[in-house]
Design an enzyme around this catalytic site. Sequence first.
Site, short mmCIF file in Angstrom:
data_model
loop_
_atom_site.label_atom_id
_atom_site.label_comp_id
_atom_site.label_asym_id
_atom_site.label_seq_id
_atom_site.Cartn_x
_atom_site.Cartn_y
_atom_site.Cartn_z
N HIS A 24 0.81 -1.22 0.00
CA HIS A 24 0.00 0.00 0.00
C HIS A 24 0.85 1.27 0.00
CE1 HIS A 24 -3.24 -2.73 0.54
NE2 HIS A 24 -2.88 -3.07 1.76
N CYS B 77 -7.56 -6.53 4.42
CA CYS B 77 -8.80 -6.33 5.17
C CYS B 77 -9.96 -7.11 4.56
CB CYS B 77 -9.15 -4.84 5.21
SG CYS B 77 -9.19 -4.05 3.60
N VAL C 210 16.10 -7.14 -1.54
CA VAL C 210 17.18 -6.18 -1.32
C VAL C 210 17.95 -6.66 -0.10
CG1 VAL C 210 17.76 -3.80 -0.75
CG2 VAL C 210 15.91 -4.28 -2.36
N LYS D 149 -1.79 -12.54 6.67
CA LYS D 149 -1.17 -11.30 6.20
C LYS D 149 -1.25 -11.18 4.67
CE LYS D 149 1.72 -7.69 6.25
NZ LYS D 149 1.37 -6.35 6.76
N ILE E 65 -8.21 -8.34 12.90
CA ILE E 65 -8.11 -9.51 12.03
C ILE E 65 -8.65 -10.75 12.72
CG2 ILE E 65 -6.50 -11.02 10.81
CD1 ILE E 65 -4.75 -8.58 10.32
N GLY F 150 -12.49 0.70 11.90
CA GLY F 150 -13.84 0.20 12.09
C GLY F 150 -13.91 -1.31 11.95
#
Length: 453
Positions: free
Chosen positions: A12, A44, A81, A134, A163, A333
């Site tokens: 994100h 989500c 990396v 995840k 979650i 929420g």
Amino acid sequence: MGKRFVVIGANHAGVACVNQLLALNPDDEIYVFDRNSNISFLGCGMALWIGNQITKGEGLFYSSKEDLEAKGAHVYMETTVDCINYQAKTITYHQNKSNTSQKLPFDKLIIATGSSPIIPSIPGIDLAYIQRAKLFQDAQLAVEQIAHDDHIRKVVVVGAGYIGAELAEAYERVGKQVVLIDALDRILGTHFDKDFSDVMKTRLESHGIAVALGQKVQSFEGDNQGRVCRVVTDQQTFDADLVMMCIGFRPNNELGADKLERFSNGAILVDTKQQTSMPDVYAIGDCATVYDNSLRAANYIALATNAVRSGLVAAFNASGVEIPSLGVQGSSGLCLYGLKMVCTGQTVETAASHGIEAQMCEYTAKQKPGFMDETGANPDVHIRIVYRTDDHAVIGAQLMSEHDMSAAIHMFSLAIQEHVSIEHLALCDIFFMPHFNEPYNYITMAALSAVKL
């Protein structure tokens, strides 16, 4: 000739940053590296997919390698990396299917390495069917298990945060016996007061979910095939065919090494321009801190909304357009079997843990005037507002209802950001129409109850 930007991490925060960098100056070179095979997965939505409330996972992505490349970025997926030379301003990386390392110089570096689920060192933690929540791959595995593995009848979810609570509902929706465990005495213990949390607990239990709060997992036991079969807490033992670990996230800070200043939990400390303690190096998303307006200090709040905004802020400032972050409130929420819960900022308890003396006011009312009961459902809304004792600035709010009143939390988020007092909130111009709210609405009435003559 433009500058060369290297962005490490393409979820994100990274995607938001890359898109903004490309829009600001098409002459810049943007190199993007990510260890995963996909980007922009909306975690989500995982519980919705697992609970069969949506039928496929493709819609949980909003960008891709191809999208970013079409805009001009150089995207390296499934690439790690390995290290950063901050003095020489180079990175060393390798593709995961190859042992060949390569170097790449940069002018500006944006670290967006995200976070990883916390997996504690508990005896038996390495048993099969103890899983994390995840990545897209985690959700895909869970959906495939539901479809094809009849052995999974009893599911234990460890961790009653957002979650965990959503996954408990999801597994119950597809016919599993579910136990939800948390070491705290409440669901979403750092977001809601206990009486709000108790309503969530009752909602889950009314659908057959066993909720075991105030219990610490001490070990996992396995069968003779090496798969988990029991979860042992300090109070009880639960049978389990599958365990989902949802006890929180830790920032992925390995590339910061000892070169960058850190927050108390190891997150990379940044200023309001997302700049680290190293020149030309920025950090965004779950690997970095945020400025928390409710505390008036740096904090760690791992939310996708925060990640996106931090990516935008870093892109502007790294490109030379000085736009500092406005800070965040941690607004969030949850919807459990139709019960809507929203919150932002602090509770009285969490404020006290940060040395802030606070008070609260609250109110319960119908969403619409009583005569609107004749037109359909008109549920109660319970609101609680938290404000500082010293200057009366609003620093938190919680609301719950069967009605979708979630948009109200945006106003409280702005109130915290702008240090609005409880007195000013009581006099805020809030419109009235019977189809929407009451003339003396619950926001006004809660705030008025706090005004002292």
